[in-house]
Design a protein around this motif. Sequence first.
Motif, PDB file in Angstrom:
ATOM      1  N   ILE A 126      35.912  17.382 -17.039  1.00 57.07           N
ATOM      2  CA  ILE A 126      34.492  17.732 -17.155  1.00 57.07           C
ATOM      3  C   ILE A 126      33.586  16.659 -16.553  1.00 57.07           C
ATOM      4  CG2 ILE A 126      34.760  19.345 -19.066  1.00 57.07           C
ATOM      5  CD1 ILE A 126      34.020  17.157 -21.022  1.00 57.07           C
ATOM      6  N   THR A 127      34.202  15.590 -16.063  1.00 58.83           N
ATOM      7  CA  THR A 127      33.481  14.544 -15.329  1.00 58.83           C
ATOM      8  C   THR A 127      34.315  14.197 -14.097  1.00 58.83           C
ATOM      9  OG1 THR A 127      34.610  12.736 -16.456  1.00 58.83           O
ATOM     10  CG2 THR A 127      32.557  13.541 -17.477  1.00 58.83           C
ATOM     11  N   SER A 128      33.718  13.461 -13.188  1.00 54.34           N
ATOM     12  CA  SER A 128      34.466  13.007 -12.012  1.00 54.34           C
ATOM     13  C   SER A 128      35.659  12.153 -12.431  1.00 54.34           C
ATOM     14  CB  SER A 128      33.559  12.207 -11.077  1.00 54.34           C
ATOM     15  OG  SER A 128      32.556  13.031 -10.546  1.00 54.34           O
ATOM     16  N   GLU A 135      35.081  13.236 -23.918  1.00 52.05           N
ATOM     17  CA  GLU A 135      33.910  13.202 -23.033  1.00 52.05           C
ATOM     18  C   GLU A 135      34.276  13.482 -21.578  1.00 52.05           C
ATOM     19  OE1 GLU A 135      31.949   9.448 -23.661  1.00 52.05           O
ATOM     20  OE2 GLU A 135      31.365   9.996 -25.709  1.00 52.05           O
ATOM     21  N   HIS A 136      35.569  13.447 -21.272  1.00 53.99           N
ATOM     22  CA  HIS A 136      36.006  13.605 -19.883  1.00 53.99           C
ATOM     23  C   HIS A 136      36.957  14.772 -19.653  1.00 53.99           C
ATOM     24  CE1 HIS A 136      34.057   9.852 -18.824  1.00 53.99           C
ATOM     25  NE2 HIS A 136      34.546   9.367 -19.952  1.00 53.99           N
ATOM     26  N   LYS A 141      38.350  14.512 -13.621  1.00 49.45           N
ATOM     27  CA  LYS A 141      38.934  15.259 -12.506  1.00 49.45           C
ATOM     28  C   LYS A 141      39.882  14.405 -11.677  1.00 49.45           C
ATOM     29  CE  LYS A 141      35.046  18.402 -12.262  1.00 49.45           C
ATOM     30  NZ  LYS A 141      33.801  18.752 -11.581  1.00 49.45           N
ATOM     31  N   ASP A 190      36.971   4.554 -22.546  1.00 45.26           N
ATOM     32  CA  ASP A 190      36.452   5.913 -22.413  1.00 45.26           C
ATOM     33  C   ASP A 190      36.933   6.786 -23.569  1.00 45.26           C
ATOM     34  OD1 ASP A 190      35.352   5.258 -19.846  1.00 45.26           O
ATOM     35  OD2 ASP A 190      37.342   5.533 -18.970  1.00 45.26           O
TER      36      ASP A 190
END
Length: 133
Positions: free
Chosen positions: A101-103, A87-88, A106, A83
């Motif tokens: 910003i993504t599951s 992006e996250h 989080k 990953d």
Amino acid sequence: MNRYYAASTQRANHHCDYCQAPELIFNFPFEVEHIIPLSQQGENDQANLALACRSCNLRKGTRISGIVPGSNTEVSFFHPRQDKWSEHFQVDTQSGKIIGITSLGKVTIEYLEMNSASQMAARQLWIRLSLFP
């Protein structure tokens, strides 16, 4: 010291692969940890290793997933070899808070407790010193 330490620190630029804490400000080396634990059929090779600060490594333990806050959905934790961090996660440079910003982001923040008061205070200092991220 772990035989994979030199390669792991170089790849991670001496930052925790999870919370991005700079290794420079600690007076001991970060830990090389298995992203997928050996107990869960993870491999003992570079593709399954991450550089982790003590806080992230202890909180992650042998877990690889968790329940997304406010839901019943289980999601994998951030995988540093698969990953892309940006992006996250985002960082609020005023508060030092890491925002998912993504599951996946989080759940990783929640289980690794990346936003404790002391971590956010430290992050604010690291930002001022241009050591973070």
